[in-house]
Enzyme design. Structure first.
Site, PDB file in Angstrom:
ATOM      1  N   HIS A 343       0.789  -1.237   0.000  1.00  0.00           N
ATOM      2  CA  HIS A 343       0.000   0.000   0.000  1.00  0.00           C
ATOM      3  C   HIS A 343       0.812   1.273   0.000  1.00  0.00           C
ATOM      4  CE1 HIS A 343      -4.167  -1.381   0.532  1.00  0.00           C
ATOM      5  NE2 HIS A 343      -3.615  -2.441   1.086  1.00  0.00           N
ATOM      6  N   LYS A 535      -9.967  13.646   3.702  1.00  0.00           N
ATOM      7  CA  LYS A 535      -9.032  12.512   3.766  1.00  0.00           C
ATOM      8  C   LYS A 535      -8.145  12.731   4.974  1.00  0.00           C
ATOM      9  CE  LYS A 535      -7.626  13.634  -0.449  1.00  0.00           C
ATOM     10  NZ  LYS A 535      -7.553  12.379  -1.153  1.00  0.00           N
ATOM     11  N   ARG A 536      -7.333  11.719   5.321  1.00  0.00           N
ATOM     12  CA  ARG A 536      -6.394  11.922   6.415  1.00  0.00           C
ATOM     13  C   ARG A 536      -5.543  13.157   6.147  1.00  0.00           C
ATOM     14  NH1 ARG A 536      -6.083   7.982  10.649  1.00  0.00           N
ATOM     15  NH2 ARG A 536      -4.290   9.215  11.297  1.00  0.00           N
ATOM     16  N   LYS A 541      -0.419  14.466   1.192  1.00  0.00           N
ATOM     17  CA  LYS A 541      -1.728  14.730   0.585  1.00  0.00           C
ATOM     18  C   LYS A 541      -1.937  16.226   0.333  1.00  0.00           C
ATOM     19  CE  LYS A 541      -4.071  10.650   2.578  1.00  0.00           C
ATOM     20  NZ  LYS A 541      -4.812   9.990   1.481  1.00  0.00           N
ATOM     21  N   THR A 643      -8.973   6.253  -2.861  1.00  0.00           N
ATOM     22  CA  THR A 643     -10.304   5.745  -3.198  1.00  0.00           C
ATOM     23  C   THR A 643     -11.344   6.850  -3.018  1.00  0.00           C
ATOM     24  OG1 THR A 643     -10.439   4.882  -0.943  1.00  0.00           O
ATOM     25  CG2 THR A 643      -9.920   3.302  -2.690  1.00  0.00           C
ATOM     26  N   LYS A 647     -14.922   7.800  -5.173  1.00  0.00           N
ATOM     27  CA  LYS A 647     -16.247   8.068  -4.605  1.00  0.00           C
ATOM     28  C   LYS A 647     -16.784   9.399  -5.116  1.00  0.00           C
ATOM     29  CE  LYS A 647     -14.477   6.033  -0.335  1.00  0.00           C
ATOM     30  NZ  LYS A 647     -13.860   6.402   0.961  1.00  0.00           N
TER      31      LYS A 647
HETATM   32  C1  LIG Z   1     -12.598   6.600   1.332  1.00  0.00           C
HETATM   33  C2  LIG Z   1     -12.181   6.989   2.669  1.00  0.00           C
HETATM   34  C3  LIG Z   1     -10.845   7.273   2.933  1.00  0.00           C
HETATM   35  C4  LIG Z   1      -9.771   7.248   1.860  1.00  0.00           C
HETATM   36  O1  LIG Z   1      -9.724   8.525   1.257  1.00  0.00           O
HETATM   37  P1  LIG Z   1      -8.496   8.975   0.329  1.00  0.00           P
HETATM   38  O2  LIG Z   1      -8.978  10.274  -0.235  1.00  0.00           O
HETATM   39  O3  LIG Z   1      -8.369   7.937  -0.734  1.00  0.00           O
HETATM   40  O4  LIG Z   1      -7.326   9.112   1.183  1.00  0.00           O
HETATM   41  C5  LIG Z   1     -10.484   7.631   4.218  1.00  0.00           C
HETATM   42  N1  LIG Z   1     -11.397   7.723   5.196  1.00  0.00           N
HETATM   43  C6  LIG Z   1     -12.698   7.479   4.973  1.00  0.00           C
HETATM   44  C7  LIG Z   1     -13.665   7.609   6.089  1.00  0.00           C
HETATM   45  C8  LIG Z   1     -13.138   7.094   3.708  1.00  0.00           C
HETATM   46  O5  LIG Z   1     -14.430   6.835   3.505  1.00  0.00           O
END
Ligand SMILES: *Cc1c(COP(=O)(O)O)cnc(C)c1O
Length: 799
Positions: A343, A535-536, A541, A643, A647
């Protein structure tokens, strides 16, 4: 009603919302359990191969709507409850989020579980039943505060405790050797300490309830809960100490998503769940099939990152020490059974454990690791590889400054028959960087499996308005086959169709505006562009790149307020690891900027900034359907896949992003007219770093960026502490490891293209429709089909 009376022991007049939620969940669970038993029998009868997905994290979120949706009874339940005067949508919010993960890696495991059930792949998810999930984030004076997340306090109606399914997991102790009449040695591990792993099962329902799988999470219990001798001798504390020590293993999830914790408790967690899971699956295999030699034909084990990699060694121990399988045969079985998913390419994120810690905690496993390594290196020498630099680079043991550590990535790589990355770019970079030498030796192992998301949660449940338009337009088949979304292409420029989607988005934005009102005390204008980065919080990022652009835009609006600006709401959400100071400072900066911008009358109606606290799956489900713009702006080469990007695109947001992770593949699919790509490529990032990047020159040559830096540094956003961001600006000016300054001008320009595109409404909506139309490929059903075909060798049911 019956559930309320008999399972919750309440009558409708006194029932609280929580009682209704529990009663509803139990009623739904009954339906799931029927399918569960049926699926179990079917797998046993057909003798189909099982998949075991091992992951230290499962970020599943709430389960009520997952179950209702996949059973196809959302409306039926809504009406049944309404007739009792209860609102299903309110009950939905009573359920706590199961936050047993940090971010993308844990959420991937949850999406995969749902897709495996949908495709009727018989599977178990194995993990830990943490009592405390990821911390709850509060914001105080703009700073992140961490609070414990006791998600189990009010009970969990989805899980079944299985006290009869318990395994002992050992730690420490010694290893005995005995010699047989033929001189062959047998090794027996005698652990000094034992902890019980108790199974808790949660059923995972597939789409249209085709199949139900099991998520089996292990809780740690003391083998001997109370040392009676000590207790009787009056030593109450001593009597409980062992129990506390044992049970601490499943108390908390480590709250860091990109750097290993490196603490002994973490290694205990990893071995605890790997050992319990392997004992469980070997026992199941022997019970059904007898000889353990056939394991690889009937079981595929997937390692989600290196966290369960010690399982490779535990399986070798079980085969060799407990079942007398000869070493070479055991190794063949192990390799054929395991697959490993990598990952991250960040070198600091690759797990290693000190040899002395391994020796103390898992003495037999350390012996096995040495033997695996010896056979591995001898094999290479036999093939003519004698270069010491090569041999030390592919060794399971890393030696630096006299200290030895076990490389878990290398262990997983050699112990698996397939190793995969999670986007096309990431898999290629794996071959060139972290696993370059191993790839040269085992060129057939690395393959790509681009991540995906389950559309049931991220479209049907999160965005029922959009889902209805899609079904009305394309027919119900679209719910079973995401490639049907391509049928939208021909409506992309259709004004009437655009109007329908606009109406849906508008409602979703109104709902999110209510969240703003409720949480931050002000509403936001649903006609403004909702610009979302959720996101985190991490330097790679680059939330700070977005914040610098926010300040530049703020400055530009103030300098010329009468211009035809595009009204925007900048929305941020995300947690920072508790020990990650820079990430926490970035949260504070977002809140400081928000305070100044939101109270400045000059930019009123043009720019708003909001940081929504406690990002989790449920908040994501509220924000994503309301997003117009998706921020995916990581330093190229560092986001393995992402991911969140999928979404948001699925729900019709346009992406502004770098050519990183799965953005590359999103770009290829949606087409470059429908996405805003900017910035350095992974290769260019690499070249800049190699040639010694000089941020100061770049800043000096950009008047906008210089102005932004000057205002932040001088305390415009931190009048209470004008030195707060001095170190931060200093760091960006001197090191800027993540090349924020290098990409700034390109990012600012791309944002102005976003403005222009938004102002041409028809063009924007055309792009939005084409995003939804063309991202069907990012369904996790597609990803799981690929794993099933290329790694696990199991059949899938066609939907
Ligand atoms: C999808 C998701 C992530 C991953 O988000 P990235 O933008 O790909 O880092 C992290 N936390 C939650 C709650 C998510 O639903």
């Amino acid at each position: 009603m019956a559930k309320l009376a008999y399972a919750v022991a309440k009558d409708p007049t006194s029932a609280q919302e929580r009682d209704w939620y529990i009663a509803t969940a139990l009623a739904v669970r009954d339906r799931v359990v029927d399918g569960w038993a049926e699926s179990y029998r079917h797998t046993n009868d057909t003798q189909n191969k099982r998949v075991y997905y091992m992951s230290l994290e499962f970020l599943i979120g709430r389960l009520l709507f997952d179950s209702l949706t996949n059973l196809g009874i959302v409306e039926e339940m809504r009406q049944a409850l309404a007739s009792l005067g209860v609102d299903l949508d309110r009950l939905r919010t009573v359920e706590p989020d199961a936050a047993l993960g940090n971010g993308g890696l844990g959420r991937l495991a949850a999406c995969f579980m749902e897709s495996m059930a949908t495709l009727a792949v018989p599977a178990y998810g194995y993990g830990i039943r943490y009592e405390n999930g990821l911390f709850r984030q509060g914001i105080k004076d703009g700073w992140q505060q961490e609070y414990p997340e006791n998600w189990l306090t009010n009970g969990n109606p989805w899980e079944f405790e299985r006290p009869e399914i318990t395994y002992d997991v050992g730690f420490g102790g010694t290893v005995d050797i005995t010699y047989g009449p033929d001189g062959a040695a047998t090794y027996r591990w005698h652990p000094a300490e034992r902890v019980s792993a108790v199974a808790y099962d949660t059923p995972v329902v597939g789409w249209r309830c085709r199949h139900v799988n099991t998520l089996r999470l292990w809780a740690a219990r003391a083998v001997d809960p109370l040392r009676l001798d000590a207790f009787n001798a009056g030593d109450y504390v001593g009597a409980l100490a062992d129990r506390v020590r044992a049970e601490s293993i499943s108390k908390v999830l480590y709250p860091s998503d990109a750097t290993p914790a490196g603490q002994e408790l973490r290694l205990r967690q990893e071995f605890f769940f790997a050992s319990a899971s392997l004992q469980d699956l070997v026992r199941r295999h022997i019970k059904q099939y007898g000889p353990v030699e056939m394991l690889a034909e009937k079981a595929a084990i997937q390692l989600n990152d290196t966290h369960p990699a010690i399982g490779v060694v535990e399986l070798m121990r079980i085969l060799v020490d407990l079942h007398d399988v000869p070493w070479a045969k055991a190794w063949d079985i192990t390799q054929a059974t395991f697959g490993y998913t990598n990952h991250t390419l960040l070198p600091e994120a690759l797990e290693t454990w000190p040899v002395h810690l391994m020796e103390r905690l898992l003495p037999r496993h350390m012996q096995i690791i040495y033997l695996i390594n010896a056979v591995h290196l001898d094999g290479l020498r036999a093939k003519g590889n004698s270069d010491p630099a090569l041999l030390s680079s592919v060794s399971l043991i890393e030696e630096s400054w006299g200290r030895q550590r076990v490389r878990m990535g290398t262990l997983a790589f050699v112990g698996a028959h397939r190793v995969n990355g999670v986007s096309a770019l990431h898999s290629e970079l794996m071959k060139e960087t972290v696993f370059r030498d191993l790839h040269a030796i085992f060129p057939e192992k690395i393959n790509n499996k681009t991540n995906g998301i389950t559309f049931r949660r991220w479209l049907y449940e999160a965005n029922p308005g959009l889902t209805k338009v899609l079904v009305d337009t394309l027919g119900p088949r679209v719910l079973d086959d995401p490639e049907e979304l391509l049928g939208l292409e021909k409506f992309a420029s259709d004004t009437e169709f655009q109007a329908k989607l606009k109406a849906v988005r508008r409602k979703n934005k109104e709902a999110l505006s209510k969240v703003f009102q409720h949480r931050l005390g002000f509403p936001v204008d649903p006609d403004a562009l909702f610009d979302v980065q959720i996101k985190r919080i991490h330097e790679y990022k680059r939330q700070h790149l977005n914040l610098l652009e926010t300040v530049a835009l703020y400055n530009a609006i103030r300098a010329d307020p009468g211009r035809n600006w595009t009204p925007r709401v900048k929305i941020f959400a995300g947690k920072a690891a508790a020990s990650y100071h820079t990430a926490k400072l970035i949260i504070k900066l977002a809140n400081d900027i928000a305070r100044v911008v939101n109270s400045d009358p000059t930019v009123r109606g043009i720019l708003k900034v909001g940081f929504l606290q406690n990002y989790n799956v449920s908040l994501a489900e509220q924000i994503i359907p309301a997003a117009d713009l998706s921020e995916q702006i990581s330093t190229a080469g560092l986001e393995a896949s992402g991911t969140g990007n999928m979404k948001l695109a699925l729900n019709g947001a346009l992406t502004i992003g770098t050519l990183d992770g799965a953005n590359v593949e999103i770009n290829e699919r949606v087409g470059e007219d429908n996405i805003f790509i900017f910035g350095l490529t992974a290769e260019e990032v690499e070249a800049r770093r190699r040639n010694g990047y000089n941020a100061r020159d770049v800043i000096a040559s950009s008047p906008k960026l210089s102005e932004v830096f000057a205002s932040i540094e001088s305390g415009v956003f931190s009048p209470d502490d004008t030195s707060r961001y001095r170190g931060f600006i200093e760091m960006l000016s001197n090191h800027d490891h993540f090349l924020v300054t290098a990409d700034f001008d390109a990012y600012y320009a791309a944002q102005r293209q976003v403005d222009a595109h938004w102002q041409n409404g028809a063009a924007w909506w055309r792009s939005s429709i084409l995003n939804t139309a063309r991202v069907g490929w990012f369904s996790s059903d597609r990803t799981i089909r690929e794993y099933a075909r290329d790694i696990w060798n199991v059949p899938v049911q066609t939907t």
